[in-house]
Scaffold this active site. Structure first.
Site, PDB file in Angstrom:
ATOM      1  N   ARG A 152       0.836  -1.194   0.000  1.00 31.70           N
ATOM      2  CA  ARG A 152       0.000   0.000   0.000  1.00 31.70           C
ATOM      3  C   ARG A 152       0.877   1.252   0.000  1.00 31.70           C
ATOM      4  NH1 ARG A 152      -1.983  -3.562   3.959  1.00 31.70           N
ATOM      5  NH2 ARG A 152      -4.077  -4.389   3.535  1.00 31.70           N
ATOM      6  N   LYS A 176      -1.801  -2.724   8.138  1.00 29.32           N
ATOM      7  CA  LYS A 176      -2.909  -2.265   8.965  1.00 29.32           C
ATOM      8  C   LYS A 176      -2.816  -2.883  10.352  1.00 29.32           C
ATOM      9  CE  LYS A 176      -6.229  -1.336   5.261  1.00 29.32           C
ATOM     10  NZ  LYS A 176      -7.570  -1.622   4.727  1.00 29.32           N
ATOM     11  N   HIS A 245      -2.938   2.663  -5.435  1.00 33.49           N
ATOM     12  CA  HIS A 245      -3.751   1.485  -5.145  1.00 33.49           C
ATOM     13  C   HIS A 245      -4.076   0.708  -6.421  1.00 33.49           C
ATOM     14  CE1 HIS A 245      -5.296  -0.266  -1.503  1.00 33.49           C
ATOM     15  NE2 HIS A 245      -6.377  -0.674  -2.147  1.00 33.49           N
ATOM     16  N   ARG A 248      -1.332  -1.591  -6.959  1.00 36.74           N
ATOM     17  CA  ARG A 248      -1.532  -2.753  -6.069  1.00 36.74           C
ATOM     18  C   ARG A 248      -2.527  -3.730  -6.691  1.00 36.74           C
ATOM     19  NH1 ARG A 248      -1.397  -4.416  -0.568  1.00 36.74           N
ATOM     20  NH2 ARG A 248      -3.382  -5.003   0.354  1.00 36.74           N
ATOM     21  N   HIS A 271      -3.583  -9.232   3.340  1.00 35.52           N
ATOM     22  CA  HIS A 271      -5.017  -9.268   3.623  1.00 35.52           C
ATOM     23  C   HIS A 271      -5.285 -10.150   4.835  1.00 35.52           C
ATOM     24  CE1 HIS A 271      -6.396  -8.099  -0.701  1.00 35.52           C
ATOM     25  NE2 HIS A 271      -6.186  -7.055   0.062  1.00 35.52           N
ATOM     26  N   TYR A 280     -10.245 -10.359  -6.586  1.00 35.15           N
ATOM     27  CA  TYR A 280      -9.393 -10.303  -7.773  1.00 35.15           C
ATOM     28  C   TYR A 280      -9.679 -11.474  -8.716  1.00 35.15           C
ATOM     29  CZ  TYR A 280      -6.822  -6.702  -5.298  1.00 35.15           C
ATOM     30  OH  TYR A 280      -6.484  -5.558  -4.633  1.00 35.15           O
TER      31      TYR A 280
END
Length: 308
Positions: A152, A176, A245, A248, A271, A280
């Protein structure tokens, strides 16, 4: 609970998210904006109606107000997540809000990505001398590294020199919730980073400094990186909006198209759940469906059936 007490608890709640729950800066900032918006709404209600409403009723009216204003579903869903987290937090003080909020069903958008040809046009065809910025080698290294790793933008600008092992081509990434993972990159990204460090970045022996810095030798911001991609946009043959993004998204989609296992892509992207990565697969499935519609003989109604 009155507005003054709510405001006080709000500040404690935001500190709790940052320190104890390790939430990302962007999430905390979004939640702070959501709560500020609610307090402004609450003040306006009490000013116009000249009465104090219970907190639960005020929150419910706030969301009705958002629905009538046709606020985007994803924004409303995030605000509800904010209040749900606040509700759990406030219970530790012996207060039960008993909120009955139903999150709206958010339509999942397919990721937008660049083609392999578009990526390699930017990386290989566009020369450093073509770039108008002060730091073309830095900008190319950023694009190369984002596509090589799929990290990211917030993770990219958070990389310190100590986090990267150029020889082994690995980076320690803090995603995150400050969750740590390892990102891998290849020889091309390695060469770009070495070139940037040796020719553009101010020399330093302090490994605690950020890898990518501005001309003032300060850490880049997300907005700085977005401006770099606005510059790259001008070199595409078809005018398309480019963001970090989308690079990404391109990284993930291209890997899946090459047959890389979904769980490997999940790990590389950082993730938390496989469901986040599975979207995806819809992109690649859509491509296959389109190819089938285009190529399969049964769908070509222009072809005449030979006479027997």
């Amino acid at each position: 609970m009155r507005i003054s007490e709510f405001t006080e608890k709000k500040d404690t709640f935001l500190d709790h998210l940052k320190i104890e729950r390790n939430m990302s800066h962007n999430t905390v900032r979004a939640y702070a904006a959501d709560l500020k918006q609610f307090i402004e709404f609450w003040n306006e209600i009490e000013r116009t109606e000249q009465q104090a409403l219970p907190l639960q009723q005020t929150i419910e009216r706030f969301f009705v107000h958002l629905y009538y204003k046709k606020i985007d579903k994803s924004s409303i869903a995030r605000k509800m997540s904010c209040f749900k987290s606040f509700e759990k937090f406030i219970k530790t003080f012996g207060k039960d809000l008993s909120l009955k909020l139903t999150r709206p069903r958010v339509d999942k958008k397919l990721p937008v990505y660049l083609s392999v040809d578009e990526i390699f046009h930017l990386l290989d065809t566009v020369q450093d001398s073509d770039l108008p910025g002060r730091h073309p080698k830095r900008d190319k290294a950023i694009l190369e590294l984002l596509y090589a790793t799929g990290i990211r933008c917030s993770e990219l600008i958070g990389i310190h020199i100590r986090d990267i092992n150029i020889e082994d081509k690995v980076i320690r990434i803090y995603g995150k919730g400050r969750k740590e993972r390892i990102a891998l990159f290849g020889e091309k990204a390695k060469a770009r980073i070495i070139e940037y460090l040796s020719e553009e970045r101010p020399h330093t022996t302090n490994r605690d400094e950020h890898l990518f810095v501005s001309y003032r030798n300060t850490p880049l911001t997300t907005r700085s990186v977005q401006r770099i991609f606005e510059m790259f946009r001008k070199f595409l043959k078809v005018d398309r909006h480019i963001t970090p993004h989308k690079i990404r998204h391109s990284f993930a989609t291209h890997l899946l198209n090459q047959g890389v296992d979904l769980r490997v892509v999940q790990e590389l992207l950082g993730h938390k759940t496989l469901a986040s990565t599975e979207r995806y697969t819809h992109v690649t499935s859509a491509q296959l469906a389109e190819m089938c519609d285009t190529i399969h003989p049964i769908h070509d109604m222009t072809k005449k059936v030979p006479a027997e």
